[in-house]
Enzyme design. Structure first.
Site, PDB file in Angstrom:
ATOM      1  N   THR A 102       0.843  -1.200   0.000  1.00 44.21           N
ATOM      2  CA  THR A 102       0.000   0.000   0.000  1.00 44.21           C
ATOM      3  C   THR A 102       0.874   1.244   0.000  1.00 44.21           C
ATOM      4  O   THR A 102       2.029   1.214   0.409  1.00 44.21           O
ATOM      5  CB  THR A 102      -0.949   0.019   1.214  1.00 44.21           C
ATOM      6  OG1 THR A 102      -0.201   0.224   2.411  1.00 44.21           O
ATOM      7  CG2 THR A 102      -1.728  -1.278   1.313  1.00 44.21           C
ATOM      8  N   SER A 153       4.575   6.160  -4.617  1.00 41.29           N
ATOM      9  CA  SER A 153       5.768   6.993  -4.440  1.00 41.29           C
ATOM     10  C   SER A 153       6.495   6.574  -3.168  1.00 41.29           C
ATOM     11  O   SER A 153       6.013   5.736  -2.399  1.00 41.29           O
ATOM     12  CB  SER A 153       5.388   8.480  -4.346  1.00 41.29           C
ATOM     13  OG  SER A 153       4.618   8.726  -3.192  1.00 41.29           O
ATOM     14  N   GLY A 154       7.650   7.179  -2.937  1.00 40.92           N
ATOM     15  CA  GLY A 154       8.379   7.007  -1.682  1.00 40.92           C
ATOM     16  C   GLY A 154       8.752   5.579  -1.366  1.00 40.92           C
ATOM     17  O   GLY A 154       9.164   4.805  -2.230  1.00 40.92           O
ATOM     18  N   ILE A 155       8.608   5.225  -0.094  1.00 39.19           N
ATOM     19  CA  ILE A 155       9.013   3.900   0.385  1.00 39.19           C
ATOM     20  C   ILE A 155       8.202   2.807  -0.285  1.00 39.19           C
ATOM     21  O   ILE A 155       8.732   1.757  -0.656  1.00 39.19           O
ATOM     22  CB  ILE A 155       8.850   3.819   1.916  1.00 39.19           C
ATOM     23  CG1 ILE A 155       9.699   4.888   2.604  1.00 39.19           C
ATOM     24  CG2 ILE A 155       9.238   2.434   2.429  1.00 39.19           C
ATOM     25  CD1 ILE A 155       9.351   5.091   4.068  1.00 39.19           C
ATOM     26  N   TYR A 203      -0.263  12.659  14.098  1.00 33.81           N
ATOM     27  CA  TYR A 203       0.510  11.642  13.384  1.00 33.81           C
ATOM     28  C   TYR A 203       0.976  10.542  14.335  1.00 33.81           C
ATOM     29  O   TYR A 203       0.758   9.351  14.078  1.00 33.81           O
ATOM     30  CB  TYR A 203       1.717  12.295  12.707  1.00 33.81           C
ATOM     31  CG  TYR A 203       2.619  11.309  12.002  1.00 33.81           C
ATOM     32  CD1 TYR A 203       2.209  10.688  10.832  1.00 33.81           C
ATOM     33  CD2 TYR A 203       3.883  10.997  12.501  1.00 33.81           C
ATOM     34  CE1 TYR A 203       3.024   9.777  10.176  1.00 33.81           C
ATOM     35  CE2 TYR A 203       4.702  10.098  11.861  1.00 33.81           C
ATOM     36  CZ  TYR A 203       4.273   9.488  10.691  1.00 33.81           C
ATOM     37  OH  TYR A 203       5.085   8.578  10.063  1.00 33.81           O
TER      38      TYR A 203
END
Length: 281
Positions: free
Chosen positions: A31, A35-37, A175
């Protein structure tokens, strides 16, 4: 490896052959794969021979990642969905379960980060939005996929943050709370399904250079892992039966939070005030 990398880097799987031996031919859902990790993990899985299932909101970006994986000889499937939409989560979980009843692993990486004072964030519903993307959405997705994972004896990897394990930091409450809540929920679930062959692991990452971290100006001057380096750590639980992946220094920080929470909170408050003074210059 540089000193900053030595201090930052958690244990990781940097051996492509070890990853291939673990995942080749197996369906793995990632998931936040646009983009990113998540994108980096999906590409590493595709190169290792896994059948990669890509889930994120941006369909066009997922198609680009999938096309590149397939062009390099891998297999990839696209599942656009917004984890903040309960109906979309139910629908995509049913679709994945029907199309991939042999799903072996889920790399639960999707997440959202907002750095804002709690009172300012209340007007924008920061807490509600982050709970949806970081907690209730991923939890609902996993519950929908769990019967298949139980049949296969699968693996669930939670790509989390070191901030989910230390004392509350200014401007990060929504967060940290959402990430810590999901992490605790997942490991409670893990104790329920352990006897059914499902393995759960959490990967607590330090700062990573991604589009999500880029808006925080202060982070541009701090050492950070690349997305590829973070993905190596995120995929380690697929190779080794570990419960936790974290930088070596996280355990002492956790202990300090238990033994001297006031001291740690005071230090974070001083850093917050120093950053505010610096930002006003």
């Amino acid at each position: 490896m540089s000193l900053s990398r030595l201090l930052l880097s958690p244990p990781a799987c940097r051996d492509p052959e070890a990853l291939r031996a673990a995942v080749a031919g197996r369906p793995v859902l990632v998931t936040g794969a646009s983009s990113g990790i998540g994108e980096a993990a999906a590409r590493q899985l595709g190169a290792a021979g896994a059948e990669v299932l890509l889930l994120a909101r941006r369909a066009e970006r997922l198609e680009e990642v999938a096309a590149d994986i397939c062009a390099r000889g891998g297999r990839a499937h696209v599942y656009p969905a917004d984890l903040a939409d309960p109906e979309a989560v139910r629908a995509v979980a049913a679709r994945i379960g029907a199309e991939h009843p042999d799903l072996w692993a889920v790399v639960s990486n999707a997440g959202k980060s907002v750095r804002r004072p709690a009172l300012e964030g209340a007007a924008r519903d920061d807490l509600g939005r982050l709970l949806a993307v970081n907690f209730s959405g991923p939890a609902a997705l996993l519950l929908g996929l769990l019967p298949g994972l139980v049949r296969r004896g699968g693996v669930i990897v939670n790509v989390s943050s070191v901030s989910a394990r230390h004392v509350g930091a200014p401007r990060w409450g929504a967060y940290q709370g959402s990430k810590a809540g999901f992490d605790l929920w997942l490991h409670a679930l893990g104790t329920e399904v352990r006897g059914q062959g499902v393995r759960v692991a959490s990967v607590y990452l330090p700062l990573v250079q991604t589009p999500m971290s880029a808006p925080t100006r202060a982070y541009r001057f701090l050492p950070a892992l690349s997305a590829d380096e973070a993905a190596h750590a995120a995929l380690l639980p697929l190779v080794r039966p570990v419960l936790r992946v974290a930088p070596w220094w996280l355990r002492p920080v956790e202990v300090a939070g238990l033994l001297a929470p006031g001291l740690l909170a005071s230090g974070l408050a001083r850093l917050e005030e120093a950053e505010r003074r610096w930002s006003r210059r």
